[in-house]
Design an enzyme around this catalytic site. Structure first.
Site, mmCIF file in Angstrom:
data_model
loop_
_atom_site.group_PDB
_atom_site.id
_atom_site.type_symbol
_atom_site.label_atom_id
_atom_site.label_comp_id
_atom_site.label_asym_id
_atom_site.label_seq_id
_atom_site.Cartn_x
_atom_site.Cartn_y
_atom_site.Cartn_z
ATOM 1 N N LYS A 109 57.391 55.325 46.041
ATOM 2 C CA LYS A 109 56.010 55.143 46.817
ATOM 3 C C LYS A 109 56.291 54.797 48.332
ATOM 4 C CE LYS A 109 53.411 56.425 43.413
ATOM 5 N NZ LYS A 109 52.990 57.883 43.474
ATOM 6 N N ALA A 138 46.034 66.549 37.261
ATOM 7 C CA ALA A 138 44.749 66.372 37.397
ATOM 8 C C ALA A 138 44.173 66.575 35.841
ATOM 9 C CB ALA A 138 44.111 67.447 38.368
ATOM 10 N N SER A 165 50.905 54.244 46.674
ATOM 11 C CA SER A 165 50.663 52.980 45.880
ATOM 12 C C SER A 165 50.798 51.732 46.851
ATOM 13 C CB SER A 165 51.466 52.686 44.672
ATOM 14 O OG SER A 165 51.414 51.424 44.135
ATOM 15 N N ALA A 200 60.009 51.771 45.260
ATOM 16 C CA ALA A 200 60.844 52.420 46.210
ATOM 17 C C ALA A 200 60.288 53.806 46.381
ATOM 18 C CB ALA A 200 62.142 52.331 45.679
ATOM 19 N N VAL A 231 56.112 69.306 38.575
ATOM 20 C CA VAL A 231 56.143 69.248 39.654
ATOM 21 C C VAL A 231 57.532 68.966 40.132
ATOM 22 C CG1 VAL A 231 53.568 68.806 40.189
ATOM 23 C CG2 VAL A 231 55.245 66.870 39.801
ATOM 24 N N TYR A 257 59.947 52.137 40.836
ATOM 25 C CA TYR A 257 58.449 52.900 41.377
ATOM 26 C C TYR A 257 58.251 52.504 42.811
ATOM 27 C CZ TYR A 257 53.247 53.560 41.104
ATOM 28 O OH TYR A 257 52.172 54.023 41.217
ATOM 29 N N ASN A 274 49.153 64.084 43.504
ATOM 30 C CA ASN A 274 48.853 62.919 42.689
ATOM 31 C C ASN A 274 49.684 62.726 41.581
ATOM 32 O OD1 ASN A 274 46.552 60.988 41.525
ATOM 33 N ND2 ASN A 274 47.185 62.797 40.025
HETATM 34 P P1 NAP Z 1 47.829 58.696 34.846
HETATM 35 O O1 NAP Z 1 46.309 58.476 34.242
HETATM 36 O O2 NAP Z 1 49.062 58.287 33.839
HETATM 37 O O3 NAP Z 1 47.804 60.295 34.824
HETATM 38 C C1 NAP Z 1 49.009 60.904 35.412
HETATM 39 C C2 NAP Z 1 49.054 62.516 35.789
HETATM 40 O O4 NAP Z 1 49.989 62.967 36.113
HETATM 41 C C3 NAP Z 1 48.705 63.251 34.524
HETATM 42 O O5 NAP Z 1 47.626 64.487 34.747
HETATM 43 C C4 NAP Z 1 49.803 63.838 34.041
HETATM 44 O O6 NAP Z 1 49.835 64.842 33.507
HETATM 45 C C5 NAP Z 1 50.338 64.041 35.472
HETATM 46 N N1 NAP Z 1 51.875 64.189 35.312
HETATM 47 C C6 NAP Z 1 52.945 63.338 35.220
HETATM 48 N N2 NAP Z 1 53.937 63.865 35.380
HETATM 49 C C7 NAP Z 1 53.990 65.205 35.912
HETATM 50 C C8 NAP Z 1 54.783 66.386 36.168
HETATM 51 N N3 NAP Z 1 56.141 66.086 35.928
HETATM 52 N N4 NAP Z 1 54.211 67.370 36.565
HETATM 53 C C9 NAP Z 1 52.906 67.449 36.857
HETATM 54 N N5 NAP Z 1 52.099 66.621 36.289
HETATM 55 C C10 NAP Z 1 52.694 65.375 35.926
HETATM 56 O O7 NAP Z 1 48.093 58.164 36.211
HETATM 57 P P2 NAP Z 1 46.933 57.707 37.156
HETATM 58 O O8 NAP Z 1 46.804 56.171 37.025
HETATM 59 O O9 NAP Z 1 46.045 58.522 37.454
HETATM 60 O O10 NAP Z 1 48.005 57.980 38.247
HETATM 61 C C11 NAP Z 1 47.886 59.082 39.417
HETATM 62 C C12 NAP Z 1 48.660 58.646 40.723
HETATM 63 O O11 NAP Z 1 48.310 57.431 41.220
HETATM 64 C C13 NAP Z 1 50.073 58.461 40.528
HETATM 65 O O12 NAP Z 1 51.035 58.963 41.602
HETATM 66 C C14 NAP Z 1 50.343 57.232 40.246
HETATM 67 O O13 NAP Z 1 51.446 56.657 40.956
HETATM 68 C C15 NAP Z 1 49.241 56.558 41.520
HETATM 69 N N6 NAP Z 1 48.852 55.342 41.272
HETATM 70 C C16 NAP Z 1 48.154 54.775 40.052
HETATM 71 C C17 NAP Z 1 47.679 53.490 40.287
HETATM 72 C C18 NAP Z 1 46.768 53.000 39.158
HETATM 73 O O14 NAP Z 1 46.632 51.810 39.052
HETATM 74 N N7 NAP Z 1 46.417 53.568 37.877
HETATM 75 C C19 NAP Z 1 47.652 52.534 41.432
HETATM 76 C C20 NAP Z 1 48.532 53.146 42.351
HETATM 77 C C21 NAP Z 1 48.921 54.455 42.460
HETATM 78 P P3 NAP Z 1 49.639 65.372 31.782
HETATM 79 O O15 NAP Z 1 48.565 64.706 31.177
HETATM 80 O O16 NAP Z 1 49.881 66.736 31.617
HETATM 81 O O17 NAP Z 1 51.282 64.804 31.220
#
Ligand code: NAP
Length: 246
Positions: A159, A13, A142, A157, A64, A155, A90
């Site tokens: 999801k 978050a 996703s 797979a 996580v 990725y 998330n």
């Molecule tokens: P983002 O802006 O890159 O943010 C990712 C977040 O995940 C950051 O807060 C990061 O924390 C945290 N994170 C990464 N590895 C972690 C770990 N090992 N333990 C705890 N926290 C971790 O990504 P987003 O676009 O918001 O994506 C959020 C979710 O939505 C993901 O699951 C992604 O697959 C899904 N999603 C995104 C999209 C898209 O187009 N953006 C589309 C479909 C699905 P730090 O900042 O502390 O590293």
């Protein structure tokens, strides 16, 4: 307010979709635990926004993908808040590249965070939710987990596995009054997509019927619905939010 008095743990978050969900949940009255992995400054920013809006939040660092870290995080927050009513899984990472260029380390990292992270956090909060016979788990999946994306095979797979996990766990927990659903976003305007050039993003928009990227806030409003009593009869579902793309 739809989440008044509820305690919500939101992984990842510190930025992006997770940050938007944390802010929206707090606006709806939830007490929010802002999990982050590396970026403390960004997590503190999420907390500050929530506090400036009159809400309550704390930031907790935890990877996580490491079960012992997740257990320690939950053991730290449960005595403080008394319970965890809502978990949003998330935290996630993406990897873009040809399948033949991916190695075992890439595979393990993606699955460790995107799938094992969901397993770890769900298991850790469920002890408390099962005692209370109440709870809502929302997994951020996703659209690629449904339909697959070229150059995002692993990725996709991971999801797809989150989707199957959601459907199965939802059925197992339904008799205990715990709901499990997933949100399958399309292309959302976050740091995850900053790897694309402006030209790439224009091309992506041409493939989206609504011809624009989604916002974290739009995903967050769906998460509020799934976390709230308004969706009490919805479980084991994968809900798309993708501007009509899939
Ligand atoms: P983002 O802006 O890159 O943010 C990712 C977040 O995940 C950051 O807060 C990061 O924390 C945290 N994170 C990464 N590895 C972690 C770990 N090992 N333990 C705890 N926290 C971790 O990504 P987003 O676009 O918001 O994506 C959020 C979710 O939505 C993901 O699951 C992604 O697959 C899904 N999603 C995104 C999209 C898209 O187009 N953006 C589309 C479909 C699905 P730090 O900042 O502390 O590293």
């Amino acid at each position: 307010m739809k989440l008044i008095g509820k305690v919500a743990l939101i992984t990842g978050a510190s930025k992006g979709i997770g940050k938007s969900i944390a802010v929206e949940f707090a606006k709806e009255g939830a007490l929010v635990i802002v999990n982050y992995c590396k970026d403390k400054e960004a997590a503190d920013d999420t907390v500050n926004i929530i506090r400036q809006n009159g809400g309550y939040a704390i930031a907790v660092k935890c990877d996580v993908s490491v079960l012992s870290d997740v257990n320690a995080m939950v053991e730290e927050v449960v005595p403080r808040f008394g319970e965890i009513n809502i978990l949003v899984n998330n935290a996630g990472i993406s990897h873009i590249g040809l399948f033949m260029d991916m190695n075992e380390t890439d595979f393990d990292k993606i699955f460790d965070i995107n799938l094992k992270g969901v397993f770890n956090c769900s298991k850790a909060v469920l002890k408390n939710m099962l005692d209370k016979k109440s709870g809502s788990i929302i997994n951020i999946s996703s659209m690629w987990g449904n339909v697959g994306a070229s150059c995002e095979v692993v990725y996709s797979a991971s999801k797809g596995a989150v989707n199957a996990f959601t459907k199965a766990l939802g059925k197992e927990l339904a008799p205990s009054n715990i709901r499990v659903n997933a949100i399958a976003p399309g292309v959302i305007d976050t740091q995850m997509n900053k790897c694309f050039s402006d030209d790439d993003l224009e091309n992506i928009k041409q493939e989206i019927p609504m011809m624009r990227l989604g916002t974290g806030e739009e995903v967050a409003k769906l998460a509020v619905f799934l976390a709230s009593d308004e969706s009490n009869y919805i479980t084991s579902q994968i809900i798309n939010i993708d501007g009509g793309m899939c």
